[in-house]
Design an enzyme around this catalytic site. Structure first.
Site, mmCIF file in Angstrom:
data_model
loop_
_atom_site.group_PDB
_atom_site.id
_atom_site.type_symbol
_atom_site.label_atom_id
_atom_site.label_comp_id
_atom_site.label_asym_id
_atom_site.label_seq_id
_atom_site.Cartn_x
_atom_site.Cartn_y
_atom_site.Cartn_z
ATOM 1 N N HIS A 141 21.407 3.800 38.670
ATOM 2 C CA HIS A 141 21.735 3.549 40.082
ATOM 3 C C HIS A 141 21.256 4.773 40.860
ATOM 4 O O HIS A 141 20.956 5.820 40.281
ATOM 5 C CB HIS A 141 23.244 3.359 40.269
ATOM 6 C CG HIS A 141 24.049 4.491 39.716
ATOM 7 N ND1 HIS A 141 24.284 5.640 40.412
ATOM 8 C CD2 HIS A 141 24.620 4.675 38.494
ATOM 9 C CE1 HIS A 141 24.998 6.470 39.660
ATOM 10 N NE2 HIS A 141 25.211 5.922 38.492
ATOM 11 N N GLY A 169 28.841 13.558 40.602
ATOM 12 C CA GLY A 169 29.418 12.644 41.586
ATOM 13 C C GLY A 169 30.795 13.053 42.065
ATOM 14 O O GLY A 169 31.132 12.874 43.245
#
Ligand code: FE2
Length: 562
Positions: A11, A304
């Site tokens: 992704h 993240g």
């Protein structure tokens, strides 16, 4: 020496170009394909990087990639074998997927090579850490990368000196804080690996009443690291677990998960608050360990989880580190930066000369191109002499203004290149933005862009925060002055704007202060819910006319809806 960095593949694919150690171009694939979190081989992003520097694939000597596939397979498959007894079909399916995925990854990346290009598969977490350290102003720093999963590591701590990075310790899957937070995101009815910031926004509305119990799910060890108790959080598919995350024990204690669209109750808000609190405590604890090990005053972070700006704010205020630098593209897109720069220093032995001071490294459009587009689309525009003053007038009148200037930002935040701006002093502005443009949950805050040298007057101890990565308390006597950017807990996710980095945006905010008395505007990303941030004039005009925005300031031109 020209090096491409590739971040993401599962992704959030992205590409950056490093020429002689300098980051010259970069863009996420999603901004070009218009599909949010676009994965796969970032062909359009690579094409943009090459075009921006006038290069062809044959001019690229090396490509640094975000993951080492054989390390990944070598760690993930044996683990899945051990899970065969619990879930043979799921585990077998997973292993087949893993092999196919990595084969596609290698094959796809090979297709990017020119005649002289060499591929380098870089290790995930060191590349995350490098994406922060090698562009930071620090010579030496402690390094921390926290995410869902890399090849196998989930939390990685190390130290950076000069151009060298050294690992000190890592925690492996499934002991993942990223998995934990994603699981809570899913449990609360949001989209995991995408909507984590909603949990962070919601947390401010709740009481961490389940914190003591969450301390049993994530146990902070006496040595400063942590363990996830898998009797609560199974972390991946096991029979009887919910979506592979939660055990029966968790569901019995905390109740059924919220389905998307169901009303948010106090229980949900309190679970968000408890999860946010335990995440912060765990990362603060690892940071304290890292400080003891390294004795260094500075910390660089990526991964993240490092996009959690409420957590980052606490790190800044409460950890033993005096300075914290977070890579603005802390997710997998930003690994492109770390992979390319790590490779550059490794191959050349050159010292560092580059410091990242701006994230605007993406596509730009000239005034001529913008005008040609507006005329071709029969859009009526004005060309005011004092563009910033005119834009400030519109914002001061309560208008919602699209602001399209310079090169597109790299990373998830709009920082004054592709932004929607509004008046932060109006108490109703948050609702108006949600009603007419953003259509997002009412519990999510909007952020301010503030003149750098004035930020400390409004936000406690805020002097330099150019990337909106830290939450600061709004000074209590100023909260009523800027209600549209003050979150329910009295904080704001500040972007400081300096006159040398973004002079036009700076002048706009100065002009706005003359009209409304505060040195800041409300800044939210130029997109609608579910779409990536706009890139081109066509994206901007489409977004402008499909929402309730009042005006669009694009290059030297202003478009106003009548
Ligand atoms: Fe990652």
């Amino acid at each position: 020496m020209n090096i491409l960095g590739i971040g993401g593949y599962s992704h959030d694919s992205a590409a950056v170009l490093v020429c002689d150690g300098e980051l010259v171009a970069g863009v996420a694939e999603e901004r070009l394909t218009r599909v949010k979190h676009q994965g796969g081989v970032p062909r359009k992003a690579v094409r943009y990087c090459l075009d921006a520097a006038g290069l062809t694939p044959d001019d690229i000597g090396h490509i640094g990639l975000y993951m080492r596939p054989f390390l990944r397979i070598g760690r993930r498959l044996p683990y899945r074998m051990t899970q065969m007894v619990h879930s043979p079909f799921y585990s077998a399916g997973y292993m087949a997927y893993e092999l196919a995925h990595n084969a596609q990854y290698i094959w796809g990346m090979r297709s990017l090579c020119g005649r002289n290009t060499k591929l380098h598969f870089m290790e995930h977490h060191p590349a995350h850490a490098a994406s922060a350290f090698l562009v930071s102003p620090f010579d030496q720093a402690a390094l921390l990368s926290v995410d869902y999963i890399g090849e196998w590591a989930v939390t990685w701590a190390g130290v950076g000196r000069g151009t060298r990075l050294e690992k000190l310790r890592a925690a492996n899957y499934p002991n993942s804080l990223g998995v934990f937070y994603s699981a809570i995101t899913d449990y609360l009815g949001f989209l995991r690996a995408s909507d984590e910031y909603k949990v962070m926004g919601l947390a401010a509305y709740g009481d961490p009443e389940y914190y003591d119990e969450f301390c049993k799910i994530i146990r902070i060890r006496p040595d400063g690291w942590y363990d996830i108790d898998r009797s609560w959080l199974v972390c991946h598919y096991l029979p009887g677990s919910l979506k592979g995350y939660f055990s029966r024990k968790f569901l019995d204690r905390f109740g059924p998960p919220r389905q998307a669209g169901e009303p948010l109750e106090e229980r949900h808000r309190n679970i968000a608050a408890s999860a946010q609190r335990i995440l912060e405590e765990a990362v603060l604890s690892v940071a304290a360990w890292l400080h003891t090990q390294t004795g260094l005053k500075r910390l660089c972070m990526a991964g993240g989880v490092a996009l959690n700006c409420a957590m980052n704010g606490r790190l800044l205020r409460e950890s033993p580190f005096e300075e914290v630098f977070v890579q603005p593209a802390a997710g997998d897109d930003g690994i492109a930066v770390g992979a390319a720069l790590q490779l550059y220093h490794r191959l050349t032995g050159a010292d560092r000369s580059f410091v990242m001071r701006d994230v605007r490294i993406g596509p730009a459009y000239t005034n001529a191109a913008i005008r040609a587009f507006l005329e071709g689309a029969k859009v009526r525009y004005e060309t005011p002499d004092d563009l910033e003053g005119h834009a400030a007038d519109l914002i001061a009148e309560g208008k919602i203004v699209g602001w399209f200037q310079d090169r597109l930002e790299f990373g998830p935040r709009a920082l004054g290149a592709r932004s929607i701006l509004a008046d932060p002093t109006r108490p109703d502005m948050k609702d108006l933005l949600n009603k007419y443009v953003k259509h997002r949950e009412e519990f999510r805050p909007f952020a301010p862009s503030c003149l750098e040298e004035r930020a400390h007057e409004y936000f406690t101890n805020c002097y330099y925060s150019p990337y909106m990565l830290f939450v600061y308390p709004v000074e209590p006597d100023k909260r009523d002055k800027v209600p549209a950017i003050t979150h329910v807990d009295g904080t704001a996710r500040v972007q400081t704007v300096s006159s040398d980095i973004n002079p036009r945006y700076y002048r706009l905010i100065q002009a706005f202060e003359k009209r409304r008395g505060v040195p800041m505007v409300l800044n939210t990303s130029f997109n609608v819910m579910g779409e990536p941030i706009v890139n081109s004039p066509a994206d901007a005009v489409r977004c402008f006319y499909s929402t309730g925005m009042d005006a669009l300031v694009i290059g030297d031109y202003v478009v106003v809806k009548r």
